[in-house]
Design a protein around this motif. Structure first.
Motif, PDB file in Angstrom:
ATOM      1  N   ALA A  74      -2.384   2.692   8.523  1.00  0.00           N
ATOM      2  CA  ALA A  74      -2.509   4.131   8.760  1.00  0.00           C
ATOM      3  C   ALA A  74      -3.357   4.363   9.998  1.00  0.00           C
ATOM      4  N   THR A  75      -3.125   5.488  10.660  1.00  0.00           N
ATOM      5  CA  THR A  75      -3.929   5.884  11.815  1.00  0.00           C
ATOM      6  C   THR A  75      -4.358   7.334  11.642  1.00  0.00           C
ATOM      7  N   ALA A  76      -5.409   7.709  12.342  1.00  0.00           N
ATOM      8  CA  ALA A  76      -5.909   9.081  12.280  1.00  0.00           C
ATOM      9  C   ALA A  76      -6.570   9.418  13.605  1.00  0.00           C
ATOM     10  N   THR A  77      -6.673  10.696  13.883  1.00  0.00           N
ATOM     11  CA  THR A  77      -7.409  11.175  15.052  1.00  0.00           C
ATOM     12  C   THR A  77      -8.387  12.247  14.592  1.00  0.00           C
ATOM     13  N   ASN A  78      -9.346  12.533  15.437  1.00  0.00           N
ATOM     14  CA  ASN A  78     -10.336  13.569  15.106  1.00  0.00           C
ATOM     15  C   ASN A  78      -9.837  14.939  15.523  1.00  0.00           C
ATOM     16  N   ASP A  79     -10.380  15.980  14.858  1.00  0.00           N
ATOM     17  CA  ASP A  79     -10.114  17.340  15.315  1.00  0.00           C
ATOM     18  C   ASP A  79     -11.248  17.775  16.242  1.00  0.00           C
ATOM     19  N   ALA A  80     -11.228  19.021  16.675  1.00  0.00           N
ATOM     20  CA  ALA A  80     -12.221  19.509  17.642  1.00  0.00           C
ATOM     21  C   ALA A  80     -13.633  19.533  17.079  1.00  0.00           C
ATOM     22  N   ASP A  81     -13.756  19.549  15.757  1.00  0.00           N
ATOM     23  CA  ASP A  81     -15.078  19.543  15.125  1.00  0.00           C
ATOM     24  C   ASP A  81     -15.554  18.133  14.804  1.00  0.00           C
ATOM     25  N   GLY A  82     -14.747  17.137  15.140  1.00  0.00           N
ATOM     26  CA  GLY A  82     -15.140  15.757  14.876  1.00  0.00           C
ATOM     27  C   GLY A  82     -14.698  15.235  13.530  1.00  0.00           C
ATOM     28  N   ASN A  83     -13.988  16.041  12.768  1.00  0.00           N
ATOM     29  CA  ASN A  83     -13.519  15.583  11.460  1.00  0.00           C
ATOM     30  C   ASN A  83     -12.311  14.666  11.617  1.00  0.00           C
ATOM     31  N   ILE A  84     -12.286  13.627  10.815  1.00  0.00           N
ATOM     32  CA  ILE A  84     -11.166  12.690  10.830  1.00  0.00           C
ATOM     33  C   ILE A  84     -10.414  12.847   9.519  1.00  0.00           C
ATOM     34  N   ALA A  85      -9.155  13.205   9.608  1.00  0.00           N
ATOM     35  CA  ALA A  85      -8.332  13.367   8.407  1.00  0.00           C
ATOM     36  C   ALA A  85      -7.534  12.089   8.196  1.00  0.00           C
ATOM     37  N   TYR A  86      -8.108  11.190   7.411  1.00  0.00           N
ATOM     38  CA  TYR A  86      -7.393   9.952   7.111  1.00  0.00           C
ATOM     39  C   TYR A  86      -6.190  10.276   6.228  1.00  0.00           C
ATOM     40  N   PRO A  87      -5.059   9.645   6.485  1.00  0.00           N
ATOM     41  CA  PRO A  87      -3.873   9.939   5.676  1.00  0.00           C
ATOM     42  C   PRO A  87      -4.016   9.392   4.255  1.00  0.00           C
ATOM     43  N   THR A  88      -3.303   9.998   3.342  1.00  0.00           N
ATOM     44  CA  THR A  88      -3.299   9.553   1.948  1.00  0.00           C
ATOM     45  C   THR A  88      -2.510   8.252   1.833  1.00  0.00           C
ATOM     46  N   ILE A  89      -3.052   7.324   1.085  1.00  0.00           N
ATOM     47  CA  ILE A  89      -2.350   6.062   0.821  1.00  0.00           C
ATOM     48  C   ILE A  89      -1.737   6.157  -0.570  1.00  0.00           C
ATOM     49  N   GLU A  90      -0.458   5.959  -0.643  1.00  0.00           N
ATOM     50  CA  GLU A  90       0.257   6.044  -1.922  1.00  0.00           C
ATOM     51  C   GLU A  90       0.362   4.660  -2.549  1.00  0.00           C
ATOM     52  N   TYR A  91       0.193   4.596  -3.866  1.00  0.00           N
ATOM     53  CA  TYR A  91       0.314   3.339  -4.598  1.00  0.00           C
ATOM     54  C   TYR A  91       1.344   3.499  -5.719  1.00  0.00           C
ATOM     55  N   THR A  92       1.966   2.372  -6.060  1.00  0.00           N
ATOM     56  CA  THR A  92       2.901   2.333  -7.190  1.00  0.00           C
ATOM     57  C   THR A  92       2.412   1.280  -8.170  1.00  0.00           C
ATOM     58  N   LEU A  93       3.129   1.134  -9.274  1.00  0.00           N
ATOM     59  CA  LEU A  93       2.747   0.165 -10.295  1.00  0.00           C
ATOM     60  C   LEU A  93       2.693  -1.246  -9.721  1.00  0.00           C
ATOM     61  N   ALA A  94       3.509  -1.493  -8.711  1.00  0.00           N
ATOM     62  CA  ALA A  94       3.523  -2.820  -8.092  1.00  0.00           C
ATOM     63  C   ALA A  94       2.233  -3.104  -7.324  1.00  0.00           C
ATOM     64  N   ASP A  95       1.434  -2.080  -7.060  1.00  0.00           N
ATOM     65  CA  ASP A  95       0.196  -2.239  -6.288  1.00  0.00           C
ATOM     66  C   ASP A  95      -1.037  -2.450  -7.154  1.00  0.00           C
ATOM     67  N   TYR A 140     -15.770  -0.713   8.944  1.00  0.00           N
ATOM     68  CA  TYR A 140     -16.034  -0.537   7.520  1.00  0.00           C
ATOM     69  C   TYR A 140     -15.027  -1.363   6.720  1.00  0.00           C
ATOM     70  N   THR A 141     -15.525  -2.057   5.704  1.00  0.00           N
ATOM     71  CA  THR A 141     -14.643  -2.754   4.772  1.00  0.00           C
ATOM     72  C   THR A 141     -14.576  -1.923   3.494  1.00  0.00           C
ATOM     73  N   VAL A 142     -13.365  -1.578   3.116  1.00  0.00           N
ATOM     74  CA  VAL A 142     -13.155  -0.755   1.928  1.00  0.00           C
ATOM     75  C   VAL A 142     -12.282  -1.540   0.953  1.00  0.00           C
ATOM     76  N   VAL A 143     -12.785  -1.707  -0.254  1.00  0.00           N
ATOM     77  CA  VAL A 143     -12.012  -2.374  -1.295  1.00  0.00           C
ATOM     78  C   VAL A 143     -11.540  -1.310  -2.280  1.00  0.00           C
ATOM     79  N   VAL A 144     -10.224  -1.221  -2.453  1.00  0.00           N
ATOM     80  CA  VAL A 144      -9.633  -0.250  -3.358  1.00  0.00           C
ATOM     81  C   VAL A 144      -9.057  -0.999  -4.567  1.00  0.00           C
ATOM     82  N   THR A 145      -9.457  -0.555  -5.745  1.00  0.00           N
ATOM     83  CA  THR A 145      -8.950  -1.154  -6.972  1.00  0.00           C
ATOM     84  C   THR A 145      -7.957  -0.198  -7.598  1.00  0.00           C
ATOM     85  N   VAL A 146      -6.756  -0.703  -7.833  1.00  0.00           N
ATOM     86  CA  VAL A 146      -5.692   0.091  -8.448  1.00  0.00           C
ATOM     87  C   VAL A 146      -5.431  -0.467  -9.846  1.00  0.00           C
ATOM     88  N   SER A 147      -5.518   0.394 -10.839  1.00  0.00           N
ATOM     89  CA  SER A 147      -5.264  -0.044 -12.218  1.00  0.00           C
ATOM     90  C   SER A 147      -4.339   0.946 -12.915  1.00  0.00           C
TER      91      SER A 147
END
Length: 194
Positions: A2-23, A48-55
């Motif tokens: 995924a990629t993201a850019t900042n807006d004029a206020d410096g906010n970064i809108a990271y895109p949503t990551i979708e998961y399925t049962l296979a994940d 940053y290292t981010v670990v996401v746990t899907v259950s």
């Protein structure tokens, strides 16, 4: 993924990551800025290292948990701009031929300190030492007084009239500064007589 850019206020809108049962399981991501240094900007190299746990929540939904606050993936860049100016003027000696280095000049700042110095060349050109500015000077106007240092050459009457020089600093937005001078007379010019 995924990629993201900042807006004029410096906010970064990271895109949503979708998961399925296979994940179901853990997923490790690295979040970093991919911009490059340039135009006065130094990019934040934090990763940053981010670990996401899907259950499996067991009722048709998934529990998705990150080990860090996803709103804290912040980056701070710095901007620096520099600029300079070399003030020039003329020296005229009426009554005899002018010699190189015969006369000395100073540029005095508002605090009374010597900001630049110069001597004349054989053609009467005066070139002060370089004045430099940085980001902290943006939007400011500096007032200097150019003056001749009275010497003791026999038969020479020195020019005692000070000349006010204003230097305005503006940001070009690309790491450089626009440095503009205005003089209270036609130019920085001194006339002595012999």
């Amino acid at each position: 993924i995924a990629t993201a850019t900042n807006d004029a206020d410096g906010n970064i809108a990271y895109p949503t990551i979708e998961y399925t049962l296979a994940d179901v399981g853990t997923h490790t991501y690295t979040v970093k800025e991919t911009s490059t240094n340039g135009n006065g900007i130094t990019v934040d190299t934090t990763e940053y290292t981010v670990v996401v746990t899907v259950s499996d929540a067991g009722h048709g939904t998934l529990d998705v948990m990150a080990d860090v606050d996803h709103t804290a993936l912040n980056f701070t860049n710095t901007y620096e701009a520099t600029g300079e100016i070399v003030l020039e003027g003329t020296k005229t000696l009426v009554g005899r031929e002018l010699g190189a280095g015969e006369f000395e000049f100073e540029l005095i700042d508002e605090a009374g300190e010597v900001a630049a110095t110069a001597t004349n060349d054989a053609d009467g050109e005066i070139t002060f030492t370089k004045l430099t500015y940085d980001t902290a000077d943006i939007g400011k106007t500096y007032i200097y007084t150019a003056k001749e240092i009275a010497g003791n050459l026999p038969g020479v009457t020195y020019d005692a009239a000070p000349i006010t020089v204003k230097v305005a600093i503006a940001d070009n937005g690309d790491g450089t500064l626009k440095v503009t001078k205005t003089v209270d007379s036609a130019d920085i010019a001194f006339t002595n007589t012999y």
